[in-house]
Design a protein around this motif. Structure first.
Motif, PDB file in Angstrom:
ATOM      1  N   PRO A 291       0.832  -1.212   0.000  1.00  0.00           N
ATOM      2  CA  PRO A 291       0.000   0.000   0.000  1.00  0.00           C
ATOM      3  C   PRO A 291       0.868   1.264   0.000  1.00  0.00           C
ATOM      4  O   PRO A 291       1.896   1.326   0.687  1.00  0.00           O
ATOM      5  N   ALA A 292       0.465   2.240  -0.782  1.00  0.00           N
ATOM      6  CA  ALA A 292       1.211   3.510  -0.841  1.00  0.00           C
ATOM      7  C   ALA A 292       0.300   4.613  -1.365  1.00  0.00           C
ATOM      8  O   ALA A 292      -0.655   4.352  -2.100  1.00  0.00           O
ATOM      9  N   ILE A 293       0.605   5.827  -0.968  1.00  0.00           N
ATOM     10  CA  ILE A 293      -0.192   6.972  -1.382  1.00  0.00           C
ATOM     11  C   ILE A 293       0.754   8.132  -1.708  1.00  0.00           C
ATOM     12  O   ILE A 293       1.869   8.216  -1.161  1.00  0.00           O
ATOM     13  N   GLN A 294       0.323   8.992  -2.603  1.00  0.00           N
ATOM     14  CA  GLN A 294       1.115  10.167  -2.981  1.00  0.00           C
ATOM     15  C   GLN A 294       0.212  11.390  -3.015  1.00  0.00           C
ATOM     16  O   GLN A 294      -0.950  11.298  -3.448  1.00  0.00           O
ATOM     17  N   VAL A 295       0.734  12.524  -2.579  1.00  0.00           N
ATOM     18  CA  VAL A 295       0.000  13.787  -2.687  1.00  0.00           C
ATOM     19  C   VAL A 295       0.923  14.831  -3.305  1.00  0.00           C
ATOM     20  O   VAL A 295       2.098  14.931  -2.942  1.00  0.00           O
TER      21      VAL A 295
ATOM     22  N   THR B 186      -3.515  16.852  -5.542  1.00  0.00           N
ATOM     23  CA  THR B 186      -3.762  15.620  -6.289  1.00  0.00           C
ATOM     24  C   THR B 186      -3.262  14.452  -5.457  1.00  0.00           C
ATOM     25  O   THR B 186      -2.062  14.354  -5.152  1.00  0.00           O
ATOM     26  N   VAL B 187      -4.190  13.578  -5.080  1.00  0.00           N
ATOM     27  CA  VAL B 187      -3.863  12.413  -4.257  1.00  0.00           C
ATOM     28  C   VAL B 187      -3.992  11.168  -5.124  1.00  0.00           C
ATOM     29  O   VAL B 187      -5.026  10.944  -5.757  1.00  0.00           O
TER      30      VAL B 187
ATOM     31  N   GLY C  59     -12.433  14.667  -4.272  1.00  0.00           N
ATOM     32  CA  GLY C  59     -13.519  14.140  -5.099  1.00  0.00           C
ATOM     33  C   GLY C  59     -13.906  12.721  -4.738  1.00  0.00           C
ATOM     34  O   GLY C  59     -15.066  12.338  -4.896  1.00  0.00           O
ATOM     35  N   LYS C  60     -12.960  11.917  -4.275  1.00  0.00           N
ATOM     36  CA  LYS C  60     -13.230  10.524  -3.905  1.00  0.00           C
ATOM     37  C   LYS C  60     -12.480  10.190  -2.632  1.00  0.00           C
ATOM     38  O   LYS C  60     -11.406  10.720  -2.369  1.00  0.00           O
TER      39      LYS C  60
ATOM     40  N   ALA D 286      -6.516   8.457  -9.017  1.00  0.00           N
ATOM     41  CA  ALA D 286      -6.216   9.724  -8.355  1.00  0.00           C
ATOM     42  C   ALA D 286      -7.488  10.517  -8.123  1.00  0.00           C
ATOM     43  O   ALA D 286      -8.507  10.309  -8.799  1.00  0.00           O
ATOM     44  N   THR D 287      -7.434  11.429  -7.178  1.00  0.00           N
ATOM     45  CA  THR D 287      -8.526  12.347  -6.909  1.00  0.00           C
ATOM     46  C   THR D 287      -7.929  13.701  -6.564  1.00  0.00           C
ATOM     47  O   THR D 287      -6.755  13.797  -6.195  1.00  0.00           O
ATOM     48  N   THR D 288      -8.726  14.745  -6.718  1.00  0.00           N
ATOM     49  CA  THR D 288      -8.209  16.093  -6.482  1.00  0.00           C
ATOM     50  C   THR D 288      -9.141  16.901  -5.583  1.00  0.00           C
ATOM     51  O   THR D 288     -10.316  16.571  -5.411  1.00  0.00           O
TER      52      THR D 288
END
Length: 241
Positions: free
Chosen positions: A16-20, A40-41, A65-66, A74-76
């Protein structure tokens, strides 16, 4: 009947990983301008993330957005900030965002990003020196007025005005916000030497300190002229014999 069963478990590596990524709108910003930040995620891992949120310091929660992202999705979201005088005095606006998401198993994953918007500082000061109107003769008092204005876009402190003949001028304020002004006065009693010279010339210098950098200065001069009326009288007397 004879039966037999067998099973096999294939363990899949979960990463699992996430970026912003945070970006600021472009432009030349002044006090009152609005900076728009875009966040932007992205799910950069290989498992679904739920409860995805982002929070900016000091702007607060980002409305995305999500809140559920599959891998690669991605979502913003956006937030805005209105530039203040304190921002301009600092010379920049800086803030920090943290995004968080929850994978199917294990603890939350987080990522952070920041953006700094540089503000252009233009410190400046203006001094205007004026003298009271005449005509002046020996013993007359000339009153000089010094009007000082902050003509830049940052707050000025430690404001002083010095007159090359009359010394330090007492001002009603020594800290000026942009466009603010202050005044001071000084007096001079006309002497015979002044009238003999035909005029009085002196220079005022205003100096102030911006939030950063070197002091700013400005000068103004004033000349007071005198009407010279040279005359000579002779009286001749003779003795009485």
């Amino acid at each position: 009947p004879v039966t037999e069963t067998d099973d096999e478990t294939v363990i899949l590596g979960q990463t699992p990983a996430i970026q912003v990524v945070k970006t600021a709108s472009s432009g030349t910003f002044v006090v009152g301008s609005t900076i728009t930040y875009t966040y932007t995620v992205t799910n950069t891992g290989n498992v679904t993330l739920v409860d995805v949120v982002a929070a900016d310091t000091p702007l607060g929660a980002v409305s995305l957005g999500k809140m559920t992202l599959v891998p690669g999705e991605a979502t913003t979201g956006t937030l805005t900030h209105v530039v203040t005088q304190a921002d301009m005095d600092a010379g920049y606006v800086a803030n920090h965002v943290v995004a968080t998401g929850t994978p199917p198993v294990g603890g939350d994953v987080t990522a952070a990003d920041d953006a700094t918007v540089t503000l252009t500082q233009t410190p400046a000061v203006d001094v205007v020196k004026t003298a009271s109107s005449g005509p002046f003769v020996v013993g007359s008092t000339i009153t000089y007025t010094y009007a000082v204005r902050n003509t830049g876009n940052v707050t000025l402190t430690n404001l002083t005005v010095a007159d090359d003949k009359l010394g330090t001028i007492t001002l009603s304020a020594t800290t000026l916000a942009p466009s603010a002004s202050t005044t001071g006065t000084a007096t001079h009693v006309v002497t015979q030497a002044d009238v003999d010279a035909g005029s009085i010339y002196n220079v005022a210098t205003a100096t102030a300190m911006p939030p950063t950098g070197t002091p700013v200065t400005d000068t103004d001069d004033e000349t007071v002229t005198f009407t010279q009326t040279p005359a000579l009288d002779v009286v001749k007397t003779a003795s009485i014999g």
